[in-house]
Design a protein around this motif. Structure first.
Motif, mmCIF file in Angstrom:
data_model
loop_
_atom_site.group_PDB
_atom_site.id
_atom_site.type_symbol
_atom_site.label_atom_id
_atom_site.label_comp_id
_atom_site.label_asym_id
_atom_site.label_seq_id
_atom_site.Cartn_x
_atom_site.Cartn_y
_atom_site.Cartn_z
ATOM 1 N N CYS A 76 92.222 -20.398 -13.186
ATOM 2 C CA CYS A 76 92.814 -20.847 -14.358
ATOM 3 C C CYS A 76 92.624 -20.919 -15.232
ATOM 4 N N GLU A 77 91.284 -20.761 -15.939
ATOM 5 C CA GLU A 77 91.318 -20.903 -17.417
ATOM 6 C C GLU A 77 89.985 -20.023 -17.512
ATOM 7 N N ILE A 78 89.615 -18.984 -17.207
ATOM 8 C CA ILE A 78 88.910 -17.614 -17.485
ATOM 9 C C ILE A 78 89.738 -16.121 -17.569
ATOM 10 N N HIS A 79 90.013 -15.798 -15.929
ATOM 11 C CA HIS A 79 91.330 -15.172 -15.637
ATOM 12 C C HIS A 79 92.251 -14.617 -15.965
ATOM 13 N N PRO A 80 92.780 -15.925 -15.855
ATOM 14 C CA PRO A 80 94.542 -15.980 -16.966
ATOM 15 C C PRO A 80 94.631 -15.182 -18.701
ATOM 16 N N LEU A 81 93.723 -15.544 -19.247
ATOM 17 C CA LEU A 81 93.111 -15.214 -20.566
ATOM 18 C C LEU A 81 92.916 -13.599 -20.579
ATOM 19 N N ASN A 82 91.666 -13.268 -19.414
ATOM 20 C CA ASN A 82 91.472 -12.382 -20.035
ATOM 21 C C ASN A 82 91.399 -10.611 -18.777
ATOM 22 N N ASN A 83 92.371 -11.211 -18.361
ATOM 23 C CA ASN A 83 92.541 -10.133 -17.075
ATOM 24 C C ASN A 83 93.083 -9.363 -17.972
ATOM 25 N N LEU A 84 93.835 -7.972 -17.798
ATOM 26 C CA LEU A 84 94.013 -6.464 -17.956
ATOM 27 C C LEU A 84 94.885 -6.938 -19.154
ATOM 28 N N ARG A 85 96.411 -6.951 -17.847
ATOM 29 C CA ARG A 85 97.317 -6.892 -18.546
ATOM 30 C C ARG A 85 97.522 -7.804 -20.121
ATOM 31 N N VAL A 86 96.695 -8.879 -20.407
ATOM 32 C CA VAL A 86 96.414 -9.311 -21.372
ATOM 33 C C VAL A 86 95.563 -8.677 -22.674
ATOM 34 N N LEU A 87 94.483 -8.045 -21.961
ATOM 35 C CA LEU A 87 93.569 -7.197 -23.030
ATOM 36 C C LEU A 87 94.956 -6.356 -23.362
ATOM 37 N N ASN A 88 95.402 -5.285 -22.844
ATOM 38 C CA ASN A 88 96.298 -4.480 -23.520
ATOM 39 C C ASN A 88 97.033 -4.371 -23.814
ATOM 40 N N ARG A 89 97.792 -5.961 -23.732
ATOM 41 C CA ARG A 89 98.878 -6.503 -24.478
ATOM 42 C C ARG A 89 97.743 -7.177 -26.624
ATOM 43 N N LEU A 90 96.658 -7.530 -26.504
ATOM 44 C CA LEU A 90 96.243 -7.844 -27.174
ATOM 45 C C LEU A 90 95.489 -6.432 -28.160
ATOM 46 N N GLY A 91 95.919 -5.349 -27.819
ATOM 47 C CA GLY A 91 95.676 -4.186 -28.689
ATOM 48 C C GLY A 91 97.018 -3.361 -29.160
ATOM 49 N N ALA A 92 97.975 -4.139 -28.206
ATOM 50 C CA ALA A 92 99.333 -2.870 -27.832
ATOM 51 C C ALA A 92 100.344 -3.629 -29.055
ATOM 52 N N GLN A 93 100.069 -4.905 -29.491
ATOM 53 C CA GLN A 93 101.085 -6.345 -30.244
ATOM 54 C C GLN A 93 100.533 -6.536 -31.184
ATOM 55 N N PHE A 94 98.898 -6.888 -30.761
ATOM 56 C CA PHE A 94 98.181 -7.750 -32.361
ATOM 57 C C PHE A 94 97.032 -6.234 -33.205
ATOM 58 N N GLY A 95 97.250 -5.421 -32.118
ATOM 59 C CA GLY A 95 96.151 -3.967 -32.985
ATOM 60 C C GLY A 95 94.707 -4.224 -32.724
ATOM 61 N N ALA A 96 94.592 -4.758 -32.457
ATOM 62 C CA ALA A 96 93.303 -5.523 -31.576
ATOM 63 C C ALA A 96 92.523 -4.086 -31.025
ATOM 64 N N GLY A 97 91.465 -3.879 -32.113
ATOM 65 C CA GLY A 97 90.033 -2.782 -30.943
ATOM 66 C C GLY A 97 89.504 -3.264 -30.301
ATOM 67 N N GLU A 98 88.580 -2.572 -30.160
ATOM 68 C CA GLU A 98 87.486 -2.884 -28.582
ATOM 69 C C GLU A 98 86.886 -3.597 -28.880
ATOM 70 N N ASP A 99 85.526 -3.829 -30.343
ATOM 71 C CA ASP A 99 85.282 -4.970 -30.633
ATOM 72 C C ASP A 99 86.079 -6.325 -30.302
ATOM 73 N N ALA A 100 87.441 -5.940 -31.484
ATOM 74 C CA ALA A 100 88.226 -7.336 -30.983
ATOM 75 C C ALA A 100 88.416 -8.382 -29.805
ATOM 76 N N VAL A 101 88.615 -6.539 -29.255
ATOM 77 C CA VAL A 101 88.950 -7.239 -27.437
ATOM 78 C C VAL A 101 87.904 -8.396 -26.873
ATOM 79 N N ALA A 102 86.519 -7.199 -27.067
ATOM 80 C CA ALA A 102 85.615 -8.098 -26.464
ATOM 81 C C ALA A 102 84.979 -9.236 -26.835
ATOM 82 N N GLU A 103 85.557 -9.595 -28.183
ATOM 83 C CA GLU A 103 84.778 -11.365 -28.642
ATOM 84 C C GLU A 103 85.451 -12.089 -27.866
ATOM 85 N N TRP A 104 87.047 -11.586 -27.468
ATOM 86 C CA TRP A 104 88.758 -12.899 -27.014
ATOM 87 C C TRP A 104 87.814 -12.552 -25.710
ATOM 88 N N PHE A 105 87.368 -11.554 -25.196
ATOM 89 C CA PHE A 105 86.663 -11.905 -23.470
ATOM 90 C C PHE A 105 85.450 -13.045 -23.334
#
Length: 215
Positions: A104-133
């Motif tokens: 409930c605390e890790i998975h909802p924030l780090n699942n594939l849909r969220v990681l993809n959305r970070l790039g698609a909506q906010f332009g997050a690159g690979e390094d930013a996505v990795a830092e988020w995760f």
């Protein structure tokens, strides 16, 4: 009963369910979906699971169960041996608490849909996505480590010496962390428990690299 598991090798929720099925000694048909190719968004799969998520467990009467923790608790009620929750109410609450910290605390924030959305909506690159995760894993793993290390109820596993729902979730999350090269050195108790679990065939056979669709 014939069980058909709709899943993806790298999905941590799928790893959870594979481990639970293996611990119960249950055979199942393995049906793979490549999430990055959108195979879980086909009309056929959406007909089984309108959410389009994995895993889903299809029974021989056509019933389709979804959501990994709900399925695991169904398995525990339907096939009670070996149990995945302690017999006492306090133990069950502790195990569920540890499992939910991951689910409930890790998975909802780090699942594939969220990681993809970070790039698609906010332009997050690979390094930013990795830092988020890594950030959200660290927030909760720090708390889990303190909880485990500070309790006499912790044994070779998260709760005593017998694998439980908490261990299933922990094992799957550690494997998921490896996608972003997150080491376990800051969490020695978690590392020790993971090592114990990885030595159990039911867990090891559930690990992502040991699946037929592994890339």
């Amino acid at each position: 009963m014939t069980l058909r598991l709709h899943n993806f090798f790298r999905s941590s929720t799928s790893t959870r369910l594979r481990a639970a099925l293996n611990l119960k000694g249950l055979d199942y048909e393995y049906v793979a979906y490549a999430l990055r190719k959108g195979e879980n968004r086909t009309a056929a799969y959406l007909g089984l699971n309108p959410a389009g998520l994995v895993p889903a467990l299809e029974l021989d009467d056509g019933t389709v169960l979804t959501q990994s923790l709900a399925i695991i608790e169904w398995l525990d009620e339907t096939y009670p041996n070996p149990p995945l929750l302690p017999a006492d109410t306090g133990g069950r609450a502790r195990v569920r608490s540890l499992a939910y910290m991951i689910a409930c605390e890790i998975h909802p924030l780090n699942n594939l849909r969220v990681l993809n959305r970070l790039g698609a909506q906010f332009g997050a690159g690979e390094d930013a996505v990795a830092e988020w995760f890594s950030h959200w894993v660290t927030e909760t793993f720090d708390a889990i480590e303190a909880t485990l290390a500070g309790s006499l109820q912790t044994g070779r596993c998260c709760h005593g010496d017998v694998p439980s729902l908490a261990d299933i979730c922990l094992y799957a999350q550690v494997w998921n962390n490896r996608r972003f090269s997150i080491p376990l050195e800051n969490w020695p108790t978690i590392a020790k428990i993971f090592g114990e679990l990885d030595g159990i065939a039911a867990f090891r056979n559930a690990a992502p690299p040991n699946q037929p669709d592994a890339e």
